[in-house]
Scaffold this motif. Structure first.
Motif, mmCIF file in Angstrom:
data_model
loop_
_atom_site.group_PDB
_atom_site.id
_atom_site.type_symbol
_atom_site.label_atom_id
_atom_site.label_comp_id
_atom_site.label_asym_id
_atom_site.label_seq_id
_atom_site.Cartn_x
_atom_site.Cartn_y
_atom_site.Cartn_z
ATOM 1 N N ILE A 62 14.318 21.770 -21.801
ATOM 2 C CA ILE A 62 13.781 22.675 -22.819
ATOM 3 C C ILE A 62 13.393 21.877 -24.045
ATOM 4 N N PHE A 63 12.224 22.159 -24.581
ATOM 5 C CA PHE A 63 11.851 21.645 -25.893
ATOM 6 C C PHE A 63 12.261 22.683 -26.928
ATOM 7 N N VAL A 64 12.955 22.228 -27.953
ATOM 8 C CA VAL A 64 13.426 23.123 -29.006
ATOM 9 C C VAL A 64 13.042 22.565 -30.366
ATOM 10 N N THR A 65 13.055 23.422 -31.366
ATOM 11 C CA THR A 65 12.783 23.012 -32.740
ATOM 12 C C THR A 65 14.008 22.292 -33.307
ATOM 13 N N PRO A 66 13.880 21.649 -34.472
ATOM 14 C CA PRO A 66 15.052 21.011 -35.090
ATOM 15 C C PRO A 66 16.191 21.982 -35.374
ATOM 16 N N THR A 67 15.891 23.285 -35.478
ATOM 17 C CA THR A 67 16.948 24.284 -35.694
ATOM 18 C C THR A 67 17.402 24.934 -34.383
ATOM 19 N N GLY A 68 17.018 24.352 -33.251
ATOM 20 C CA GLY A 68 17.505 24.818 -31.961
ATOM 21 C C GLY A 68 16.790 26.028 -31.397
ATOM 22 N N ARG A 69 15.623 26.357 -31.907
ATOM 23 C CA ARG A 69 14.871 27.495 -31.377
ATOM 24 C C ARG A 69 13.963 27.046 -30.242
ATOM 25 N N THR A 70 13.717 27.946 -29.300
ATOM 26 C CA THR A 70 13.075 27.570 -28.039
ATOM 27 C C THR A 70 11.556 27.480 -28.166
ATOM 28 N N ILE A 71 11.001 26.356 -27.668
ATOM 29 C CA ILE A 71 9.547 26.163 -27.637
ATOM 30 C C ILE A 71 9.005 26.391 -26.235
ATOM 31 N N ASP A 72 9.597 25.719 -25.238
ATOM 32 C CA ASP A 72 9.137 25.914 -23.864
ATOM 33 C C ASP A 72 10.192 25.398 -22.888
ATOM 34 N N LEU A 73 10.263 26.054 -21.753
ATOM 35 C CA LEU A 73 11.028 25.599 -20.610
ATOM 36 C C LEU A 73 10.064 24.884 -19.677
ATOM 37 N N VAL A 74 10.341 23.616 -19.356
ATOM 38 C CA VAL A 74 9.435 22.830 -18.524
ATOM 39 C C VAL A 74 10.222 22.234 -17.360
ATOM 40 N N THR A 75 9.484 21.796 -16.344
ATOM 41 C CA THR A 75 10.083 21.058 -15.236
ATOM 42 C C THR A 75 9.529 19.649 -15.259
ATOM 43 N N ALA A 76 10.419 18.657 -15.179
ATOM 44 C CA ALA A 76 10.023 17.250 -15.251
ATOM 45 C C ALA A 76 10.300 16.563 -13.920
ATOM 46 N N TYR A 77 9.349 15.723 -13.486
ATOM 47 C CA TYR A 77 9.477 14.967 -12.250
ATOM 48 C C TYR A 77 9.364 13.484 -12.584
ATOM 49 N N VAL A 78 10.416 12.725 -12.260
ATOM 50 C CA VAL A 78 10.452 11.304 -12.575
ATOM 51 C C VAL A 78 9.855 10.510 -11.422
ATOM 52 N N HIS A 79 8.793 9.757 -11.698
ATOM 53 C CA HIS A 79 8.165 8.873 -10.726
ATOM 54 C C HIS A 79 8.504 7.418 -11.067
ATOM 55 N N ASP A 80 8.061 6.492 -10.234
ATOM 56 C CA ASP A 80 8.340 5.079 -10.484
ATOM 57 C C ASP A 80 7.771 4.609 -11.816
ATOM 58 N N ASP A 81 6.597 5.086 -12.157
ATOM 59 C CA ASP A 81 5.901 4.561 -13.330
ATOM 60 C C ASP A 81 5.532 5.641 -14.348
ATOM 61 N N ALA A 82 6.078 6.851 -14.199
ATOM 62 C CA ALA A 82 5.680 7.942 -15.095
ATOM 63 C C ALA A 82 6.646 9.108 -14.944
ATOM 64 N N ILE A 83 6.564 10.022 -15.893
ATOM 65 C CA ILE A 83 7.208 11.327 -15.771
ATOM 66 C C ILE A 83 6.116 12.380 -15.898
ATOM 67 N N ILE A 84 6.076 13.304 -14.958
ATOM 68 C CA ILE A 84 5.126 14.420 -15.005
ATOM 69 C C ILE A 84 5.899 15.658 -15.428
ATOM 70 N N ILE A 85 5.444 16.327 -16.473
ATOM 71 C CA ILE A 85 6.103 17.571 -16.877
ATOM 72 C C ILE A 85 5.155 18.749 -16.686
ATOM 73 N N LEU A 86 5.691 19.762 -16.032
ATOM 74 C CA LEU A 86 4.976 21.006 -15.756
ATOM 75 C C LEU A 86 5.355 22.010 -16.833
ATOM 76 N N VAL A 87 4.386 22.411 -17.648
ATOM 77 C CA VAL A 87 4.660 23.242 -18.817
ATOM 78 C C VAL A 87 3.986 24.601 -18.654
ATOM 79 N N SER A 88 4.383 25.543 -19.478
ATOM 80 C CA SER A 88 3.893 26.918 -19.368
ATOM 81 C C SER A 88 2.406 27.019 -19.717
ATOM 82 N N PRO A 89 1.747 28.106 -19.293
ATOM 83 C CA PRO A 89 0.332 28.299 -19.628
ATOM 84 C C PRO A 89 0.093 28.255 -21.138
ATOM 85 N N LYS A 90 -0.988 27.617 -21.528
ATOM 86 C CA LYS A 90 -1.433 27.531 -22.918
ATOM 87 C C LYS A 90 -0.449 26.767 -23.812
#
Length: 332
Positions: A62-90
């Motif tokens: 989850i990405f959150v603000t400095p005060t702990g409020r929610t920005i987005d729930l994402v799914t992250a996939y760790v590859h050998d040379d990168a991380i791909i994150i799947l984020v919500s529409p828009k």
């Protein structure tokens, strides 16, 4: 009630229960993070523990603000040379800018928006294992959530199969070059997948309790109120918003919680939830289902949890647990 939601929606929901459905998630966003510090960077910018992950593994975070409020729930996939994150529409453009401002001079980080160059499909339902076996990705069956591997199948290359449907239902996520999109859809439909519309997925995600930005995920709420405990590590070091979230957990300070609500009639998101004359929360989502009417809403912790009778205007409701989220304090 079934006729009110349409035959295609009914067919897709039945496929989810007994076989598998295909949801085109390509309008969601994809961000690719590369260079030497990518793992440490995402570890420091979100709620889950990335330093414990190896290539081929993944998780929700989850990405959150400095005060702990929610920005987005994402799914992250760790590859050998990168991380791909799947984020919500828009959300991909906003998150690109959000992450970029936390890159400092000494950081070796590259951010790339790869949304337009890729397609995203979900296979949802208990028969998904049979389908990925036909596609040659059977080595993923039984692996933990977020496990992923790149395959070639049916003459198509660079197909990334990932364990997890994006809901609390068995299934898989596929990420692959957009040039393969039409061919892959034809293959999946030939193998018996039932195509799921956006309206049907929206119904399903509300029944499941999957929170979405501008509805359940806003800067009004923190991740513990949403119930996203599984996407938070309480044993990692500092990250943006960590102090607030840790304090809420330590002192059991969650003042409101997200619940499913069985409803007796249609109602409107944003409406107040009451018990008698007392305002106890707010409805965030509503859908018609094959069984009636259902919503999601935040309700003050002090009034109770599941099986609480509430009102939304003249509509009666009863709170229920939903499978995607949890309100049990974890054992740390």
């Amino acid at each position: 009630m079934e006729s009110s939601i349409g035959n295609q929606q009914i067919a897709a929901m039945r496929a989810v229960e007994s076989k598998f459905a295909l949801y085109d998630r390509s309008h969601w966003g994809l961000i690719k993070i590369t260079d030497r510090d990518c793992l440490r960077f995402l570890h420091n910018q979100s709620t889950n523990n990335f330093l414990s992950l190896q290539p081929g593994q993944g998780c929700d975070t989850i990405f959150v603000t400095p005060t702990g409020r929610t920005i987005d729930l994402v799914t992250a996939y760790v590859h050998d040379d990168a991380i791909i994150i799947l984020v919500s529409p828009k959300r991909h453009k906003f998150l690109m800018e959000w992450l970029d401002k936390y890159i400092f001079f000494a950081d070796k980080i590259q951010l790339n928006d790869i949304t337009e160059s890729n397609a995203i499909f979900n296979l949802i339902g208990p028969g998904s294992d049979e389908l990925v076996t036909k596609l040659g990705a059977e080595t993923l069956i039984g692996k933990p959530y977020g496990t992923h591997q790149v395959f070639s199948s049916q003459g198509l290359e660079d197909l990334c199969f990932c364990v997890g449907s994006g809901l609390a239902i068995p299934g898989y996520t596929m990420i692959f070059p957009v040039a393969h999109k039409n061919s892959m859809q034809e293959i999946l439909l030939e193998y018996g997948a039932v195509k799921m519309s956006e309206n049907t997925w929206s119904m399903l995600r509300i029944l499941q309790g999957r929170p979405m930005p501008d509805q359940e995920i806003t800067e009004e709420y923190n991740p513990l109120e949403v119930g996203l405990w599984n996407a938070i590590s309480f044993n990692k070091g500092c990250y943006i918003g960590q102090e607030t979230i840790t304090r809420l957990n330590t002192y059991k300070g969650v003042k409101q919680k997200l619940w499913g609500i069985h409803l007796t009639a249609p109602t409107t998101p944003g409406s107040l939830i009451t018990i008698g004359q007392e305002k106890v929360g707010k409805l965030t989502s509503y859908t018609t289902t094959v069984d009636g009417h259902f919503g999601l809403g935040y309700i003050r912790t002090k009034v109770g949890g599941a099986n609480i009778k509430v009102e939304i205007g003249n509509v009666q409701g009863k709170t229920v647990k939903v499978p995607f989220i949890s309100h049990d304090y974890p054992k740390i």
